[in-house]
Design a protein around this motif. Structure first.
Motif, PDB file in Angstrom:
ATOM      1  N   MET A  97      55.631  19.218  54.410  1.00 65.44           N
ATOM      2  CA  MET A  97      55.090  18.129  53.876  1.00 65.44           C
ATOM      3  C   MET A  97      54.309  17.363  54.950  1.00 65.44           C
ATOM      4  SD  MET A  97      57.740  16.442  51.135  1.00 65.44           S
ATOM      5  CE  MET A  97      56.635  15.013  50.854  1.00 65.44           C
ATOM      6  N   MET A  98      54.873  17.509  56.096  1.00 68.17           N
ATOM      7  CA  MET A  98      54.141  16.984  57.159  1.00 68.17           C
ATOM      8  C   MET A  98      52.839  17.554  57.597  1.00 68.17           C
ATOM      9  SD  MET A  98      57.200  16.031  60.059  1.00 68.17           S
ATOM     10  CE  MET A  98      58.154  17.238  60.078  1.00 68.17           C
ATOM     11  N   VAL A  99      52.541  18.794  57.155  1.00 65.48           N
ATOM     12  CA  VAL A  99      51.387  19.639  57.380  1.00 65.48           C
ATOM     13  C   VAL A  99      50.234  19.608  56.328  1.00 65.48           C
ATOM     14  CG1 VAL A  99      50.513  21.941  57.765  1.00 65.48           C
ATOM     15  CG2 VAL A  99      52.860  21.554  58.414  1.00 65.48           C
ATOM     16  N   ASP A 100      50.732  19.647  54.985  1.00 69.86           N
ATOM     17  CA  ASP A 100      49.566  19.305  53.924  1.00 69.86           C
ATOM     18  C   ASP A 100      50.113  18.459  52.760  1.00 69.86           C
ATOM     19  OD1 ASP A 100      51.549  20.914  52.783  1.00 69.86           O
ATOM     20  OD2 ASP A 100      50.385  22.444  52.239  1.00 69.86           O
ATOM     21  N   ASN A 101      51.095  17.609  53.121  1.00 68.10           N
ATOM     22  CA  ASN A 101      51.647  16.480  52.259  1.00 68.10           C
ATOM     23  C   ASN A 101      52.003  16.943  50.864  1.00 68.10           C
ATOM     24  OD1 ASN A 101      50.999  14.075  53.993  1.00 68.10           O
ATOM     25  ND2 ASN A 101      48.911  14.894  53.582  1.00 68.10           N
ATOM     26  N   LYS A 102      52.660  18.297  50.908  1.00 71.42           N
ATOM     27  CA  LYS A 102      53.129  18.885  49.682  1.00 71.42           C
ATOM     28  C   LYS A 102      54.348  19.831  50.089  1.00 71.42           C
ATOM     29  CE  LYS A 102      51.687  22.510  46.649  1.00 71.42           C
ATOM     30  NZ  LYS A 102      50.979  23.735  46.134  1.00 71.42           N
ATOM     31  N   ARG A 103      55.436  19.314  49.113  1.00 71.35           N
ATOM     32  CA  ARG A 103      56.728  20.086  49.227  1.00 71.35           C
ATOM     33  C   ARG A 103      56.621  21.687  48.728  1.00 71.35           C
ATOM     34  NH1 ARG A 103      61.182  22.755  49.396  1.00 71.35           N
ATOM     35  NH2 ARG A 103      63.001  21.743  49.183  1.00 71.35           N
ATOM     36  N   HIS A 104      56.841  22.417  49.447  1.00 71.37           N
ATOM     37  CA  HIS A 104      56.702  23.824  49.054  1.00 71.37           C
ATOM     38  C   HIS A 104      57.939  24.689  48.522  1.00 71.37           C
ATOM     39  CE1 HIS A 104      52.585  24.898  50.526  1.00 71.37           C
ATOM     40  NE2 HIS A 104      52.645  23.430  51.297  1.00 71.37           N
ATOM     41  N   TYR A 105      57.571  25.301  47.468  1.00 75.25           N
ATOM     42  CA  TYR A 105      58.630  26.059  46.912  1.00 75.25           C
ATOM     43  C   TYR A 105      58.447  27.424  46.631  1.00 75.25           C
ATOM     44  CZ  TYR A 105      60.003  21.396  45.256  1.00 75.25           C
ATOM     45  OH  TYR A 105      60.412  19.949  45.272  1.00 75.25           O
ATOM     46  N   GLU A 106      57.598  28.029  47.298  1.00 79.73           N
ATOM     47  CA  GLU A 106      57.334  29.571  47.208  1.00 79.73           C
ATOM     48  C   GLU A 106      58.434  30.452  47.418  1.00 79.73           C
ATOM     49  OE1 GLU A 106      53.428  27.637  48.394  1.00 79.73           O
ATOM     50  OE2 GLU A 106      55.825  27.540  49.280  1.00 79.73           O
ATOM     51  N   GLY A 107      58.610  31.529  46.721  1.00 79.62           N
ATOM     52  CA  GLY A 107      59.466  32.644  46.631  1.00 79.62           C
ATOM     53  C   GLY A 107      59.320  33.559  47.776  1.00 79.62           C
ATOM     54  N   PRO A 108      60.069  34.597  47.526  1.00 77.51           N
ATOM     55  CA  PRO A 108      60.634  35.309  46.640  1.00 77.51           C
ATOM     56  C   PRO A 108      62.127  34.851  46.189  1.00 77.51           C
ATOM     57  CG  PRO A 108      60.516  37.039  48.084  1.00 77.51           C
ATOM     58  CD  PRO A 108      59.770  35.855  48.609  1.00 77.51           C
ATOM     59  N   MET A 109      62.722  34.215  47.230  1.00 80.98           N
ATOM     60  CA  MET A 109      64.230  33.941  47.152  1.00 80.98           C
ATOM     61  C   MET A 109      64.328  32.399  47.329  1.00 80.98           C
ATOM     62  SD  MET A 109      67.081  34.972  46.697  1.00 80.98           S
ATOM     63  CE  MET A 109      66.640  36.593  46.289  1.00 80.98           C
ATOM     64  N   GLY A 110      63.565  31.569  46.515  1.00 83.91           N
ATOM     65  CA  GLY A 110      63.869  30.086  46.447  1.00 83.91           C
ATOM     66  C   GLY A 110      65.188  29.561  45.743  1.00 83.91           C
TER      67      GLY A 110
END
Length: 199
Positions: A137-150
């Motif tokens: 979020m400090m980089v692109d203001n977005k919480r990231h949830y990418e996988g493949p092991m989320g």
């Protein structure tokens, strides 16, 4: 390689919407759901540890983790769709997930006979993947949830291990954990790369 059960989130939320609306009418807050979820995880981990000799308890693991996913979805839905976001709620949500995963996964993997090093690596990388997702979020203001092991994928994996353990034992489980560890490393890489690219 961004494959994750998390992509089914919207459909899952739609199924939960009637429950969400009832909870809002009952004035149940997102923070209350988050705290209850964490406490349930700790209690259930204790039950798994205490009664691990009773194999039937392992069939309750998928049911419990499904309930946990539903509760995790509901607190976010109430917060976002019914304008009940709070600053403390952000801390509760992120810290609650880490505490829940750490306690439950470590206890579960230990009682089913996973080697300590694989157990600790899986738990550590799970925490790191969530930390990276938040830090993004400090980089692109977005919480990231990418996988493949989320988070959802890990819950599915643990549920699958519980079912297999009940029927045939823990043969080859350490190899499965090694694969999961590799996928967690890919997950961390995907979240960093997507954030840096502004994805």
């Amino acid at each position: 390689m961004d494959i994750s059960i998390y992509k089914l989130k919207t459909k899952f939320q739609n199924l939960l919407m009637p429950i969400c609306e009832k909870l809002v009418k009952l004035k149940v807050s997102p923070n209350q759901i988050t705290i209850i979820t964490v406490l349930l995880n700790i209690v259930f981990a204790g039950l798994i540890y205490e009664f691990n000799n009773y194999k039937l308890i392992y069939l309750t693991v998928p049911v419990f983790l499904f309930l946990r996913m539903a509760l995790n979805a509901l607190d976010g839905m109430i917060a976002n769709k019914f304008n009940q976001k709070t600053k403390m709620g952000v801390f509760y949500n992120e810290a609650g997930d880490v505490v829940s995963d750490t306690v439950f996964f470590y206890v579960f993997l230990r009682v089913i006979g996973i080697s300590e090093i694989h157990n600790l690596l899986f738990v550590f990388l799970s925490i790191l993947s969530e930390y990276v997702g938040v830090t993004a979020m400090m980089v692109d203001n977005k919480r990231h949830y990418e996988g493949p092991m989320g988070k959802s994928d890990r819950a599915f994996l643990i549920s699958l291990l519980a079912i297999i353990y009940y029927f045939i034992g823990n043969q080859y489980f350490d190899y499965i954990l090694i694969l999961a560890i590799v996928l967690l490393i890919f997950t961390i890489f995907n979240r960093v790369r997507s954030s840096v690219k502004g994805g």
